[in-house]
Design a protein around this motif. Sequence first.
Motif, PDB file in Angstrom:
ATOM      1  N   TYR A 260       6.258   6.352  -0.571  1.00  0.00           N
ATOM      2  CA  TYR A 260       6.002   5.638  -1.823  1.00  0.00           C
ATOM      3  C   TYR A 260       4.639   4.980  -1.698  1.00  0.00           C
ATOM      4  O   TYR A 260       4.323   4.413  -0.653  1.00  0.00           O
ATOM      5  CB  TYR A 260       7.102   4.603  -2.041  1.00  0.00           C
ATOM      6  N   TYR A 261       3.836   5.074  -2.784  1.00  0.00           N
ATOM      7  CA  TYR A 261       2.470   4.558  -2.737  1.00  0.00           C
ATOM      8  C   TYR A 261       2.179   3.684  -3.941  1.00  0.00           C
ATOM      9  O   TYR A 261       2.691   3.921  -5.045  1.00  0.00           O
ATOM     10  CB  TYR A 261       1.458   5.705  -2.740  1.00  0.00           C
ATOM     11  N   THR A 262       1.319   2.723  -3.748  1.00  0.00           N
ATOM     12  CA  THR A 262       0.807   2.010  -4.899  1.00  0.00           C
ATOM     13  C   THR A 262      -0.167   2.928  -5.626  1.00  0.00           C
ATOM     14  O   THR A 262      -0.783   3.814  -5.023  1.00  0.00           O
ATOM     15  CB  THR A 262       0.116   0.699  -4.465  1.00  0.00           C
ATOM     16  N   ASP A 263      -0.286   2.739  -6.924  1.00  0.00           N
ATOM     17  CA  ASP A 263      -1.055   3.678  -7.745  1.00  0.00           C
ATOM     18  C   ASP A 263      -2.503   3.821  -7.292  1.00  0.00           C
ATOM     19  O   ASP A 263      -3.079   4.912  -7.359  1.00  0.00           O
ATOM     20  CB  ASP A 263      -1.025   3.238  -9.206  1.00  0.00           C
ATOM     21  N   SER A 264      -3.099   2.741  -6.823  1.00  0.00           N
ATOM     22  CA  SER A 264      -4.531   2.768  -6.509  1.00  0.00           C
ATOM     23  C   SER A 264      -4.881   3.640  -5.302  1.00  0.00           C
ATOM     24  O   SER A 264      -6.055   3.959  -5.106  1.00  0.00           O
ATOM     25  CB  SER A 264      -5.044   1.353  -6.282  1.00  0.00           C
ATOM     26  N   VAL A 265      -3.895   4.027  -4.512  1.00  0.00           N
ATOM     27  CA  VAL A 265      -4.187   4.844  -3.325  1.00  0.00           C
ATOM     28  C   VAL A 265      -3.582   6.242  -3.405  1.00  0.00           C
ATOM     29  O   VAL A 265      -3.814   7.061  -2.515  1.00  0.00           O
ATOM     30  CB  VAL A 265      -3.722   4.155  -2.019  1.00  0.00           C
ATOM     31  N   LYS A 266      -2.838   6.511  -4.443  1.00  0.00           N
ATOM     32  CA  LYS A 266      -2.219   7.833  -4.586  1.00  0.00           C
ATOM     33  C   LYS A 266      -3.287   8.921  -4.599  1.00  0.00           C
ATOM     34  O   LYS A 266      -4.292   8.810  -5.289  1.00  0.00           O
ATOM     35  CB  LYS A 266      -1.392   7.892  -5.866  1.00  0.00           C
TER      36      LYS A 266
ATOM     37  N   VAL B  80       0.830  -1.200   0.000  1.00  0.00           N
ATOM     38  CA  VAL B  80       0.000   0.000   0.000  1.00  0.00           C
ATOM     39  C   VAL B  80       0.871   1.259   0.000  1.00  0.00           C
ATOM     40  O   VAL B  80       0.739   2.110  -0.878  1.00  0.00           O
ATOM     41  CB  VAL B  80      -0.935   0.025   1.229  1.00  0.00           C
ATOM     42  N   ALA B  81       1.745   1.372   0.987  1.00  0.00           N
ATOM     43  CA  ALA B  81       2.555   2.578   1.113  1.00  0.00           C
ATOM     44  C   ALA B  81       3.767   2.285   1.980  1.00  0.00           C
ATOM     45  O   ALA B  81       3.751   1.347   2.776  1.00  0.00           O
ATOM     46  CB  ALA B  81       1.742   3.721   1.721  1.00  0.00           C
ATOM     47  N   SER B  82       4.805   3.115   1.819  1.00  0.00           N
ATOM     48  CA  SER B  82       5.994   2.956   2.636  1.00  0.00           C
ATOM     49  C   SER B  82       6.588   4.318   2.943  1.00  0.00           C
ATOM     50  O   SER B  82       6.320   5.305   2.240  1.00  0.00           O
ATOM     51  CB  SER B  82       7.025   2.065   1.941  1.00  0.00           C
ATOM     52  N   ILE B  83       7.419   4.336   3.982  1.00  0.00           N
ATOM     53  CA  ILE B  83       8.052   5.584   4.403  1.00  0.00           C
ATOM     54  C   ILE B  83       9.448   5.271   4.922  1.00  0.00           C
ATOM     55  O   ILE B  83       9.653   4.291   5.646  1.00  0.00           O
ATOM     56  CB  ILE B  83       7.188   6.304   5.465  1.00  0.00           C
ATOM     57  N   GLN B  84      10.405   6.086   4.522  1.00  0.00           N
ATOM     58  CA  GLN B  84      11.779   5.867   4.940  1.00  0.00           C
ATOM     59  C   GLN B  84      11.977   6.217   6.411  1.00  0.00           C
ATOM     60  O   GLN B  84      11.119   6.845   7.034  1.00  0.00           O
ATOM     61  CB  GLN B  84      12.725   6.682   4.064  1.00  0.00           C
ATOM     62  N   ARG B  85      13.123   5.826   6.936  1.00  0.00           N
ATOM     63  CA  ARG B  85      13.404   5.954   8.366  1.00  0.00           C
ATOM     64  C   ARG B  85      13.189   7.372   8.881  1.00  0.00           C
ATOM     65  O   ARG B  85      12.605   7.576   9.940  1.00  0.00           O
ATOM     66  CB  ARG B  85      14.833   5.503   8.660  1.00  0.00           C
TER      67      ARG B  85
ATOM     68  N   ARG C 136      17.103  -1.136  -1.130  1.00  0.00           N
ATOM     69  CA  ARG C 136      18.161  -0.489  -1.915  1.00  0.00           C
ATOM     70  C   ARG C 136      17.662   0.758  -2.619  1.00  0.00           C
ATOM     71  O   ARG C 136      18.414   1.700  -2.838  1.00  0.00           O
ATOM     72  CB  ARG C 136      18.700  -1.481  -2.947  1.00  0.00           C
ATOM     73  N   THR C 137      16.398   0.751  -2.999  1.00  0.00           N
ATOM     74  CA  THR C 137      15.790   1.889  -3.670  1.00  0.00           C
ATOM     75  C   THR C 137      14.428   2.144  -3.066  1.00  0.00           C
ATOM     76  O   THR C 137      13.878   1.295  -2.360  1.00  0.00           O
ATOM     77  CB  THR C 137      15.635   1.627  -5.179  1.00  0.00           C
ATOM     78  N   ILE C 138      13.872   3.316  -3.364  1.00  0.00           N
ATOM     79  CA  ILE C 138      12.572   3.646  -2.787  1.00  0.00           C
ATOM     80  C   ILE C 138      11.502   2.677  -3.272  1.00  0.00           C
ATOM     81  O   ILE C 138      10.630   2.269  -2.502  1.00  0.00           O
ATOM     82  CB  ILE C 138      12.197   5.113  -3.077  1.00  0.00           C
ATOM     83  N   ASP C 139      11.561   2.276  -4.536  1.00  0.00           N
ATOM     84  CA  ASP C 139      10.507   1.377  -5.009  1.00  0.00           C
ATOM     85  C   ASP C 139      10.683  -0.045  -4.495  1.00  0.00           C
ATOM     86  O   ASP C 139       9.717  -0.817  -4.489  1.00  0.00           O
ATOM     87  CB  ASP C 139      10.355   1.418  -6.521  1.00  0.00           C
TER      88      ASP C 139
END
Length: 129
Positions: A59-65, A48-53, A105-108
């Motif tokens: 970062y969001y999946t397209d369906s919830v942006k 669904v979504a993520s957030i860095q430390r 390693r990357t945001i995605d």
Amino acid sequence: QAQLVESGGGLVQAGGSLRLSCAASGRIFSNYDMGWFRQAPGKEREFVASIQRSGGSTYYTDSVKGRFAISRDNTENTMYLQMNSLKPEDTALYYCAAAPRGAARTIDSMSYDHIYTYWGQGTQVTVSL
């Protein structure tokens, strides 16, 4: 051993809002990238979504942006998911998860569930018509 506890789920009508919380304990919360995943009945778990430390990148999946917003408070060891304009297809069990420093390693790559070490038990979100 980190422990994650989700709360805030419930039953809401389409178009409504909910705010999920994920309380963390047992480890230094700010050392972990965090994510939200969900699993609907009969379907695979999805990102669904993520957030860095630091909370600096999300970062969001397209369906919830545009409808959902992830945030965190490192002083309170808590992560949030504000969900607006909810749709019936958002109905699922929502999980929070923690990935240790360096796993992404990357945001995605934060959308890959295998990088997450710790998982909560989930909170149910049901959106009715």
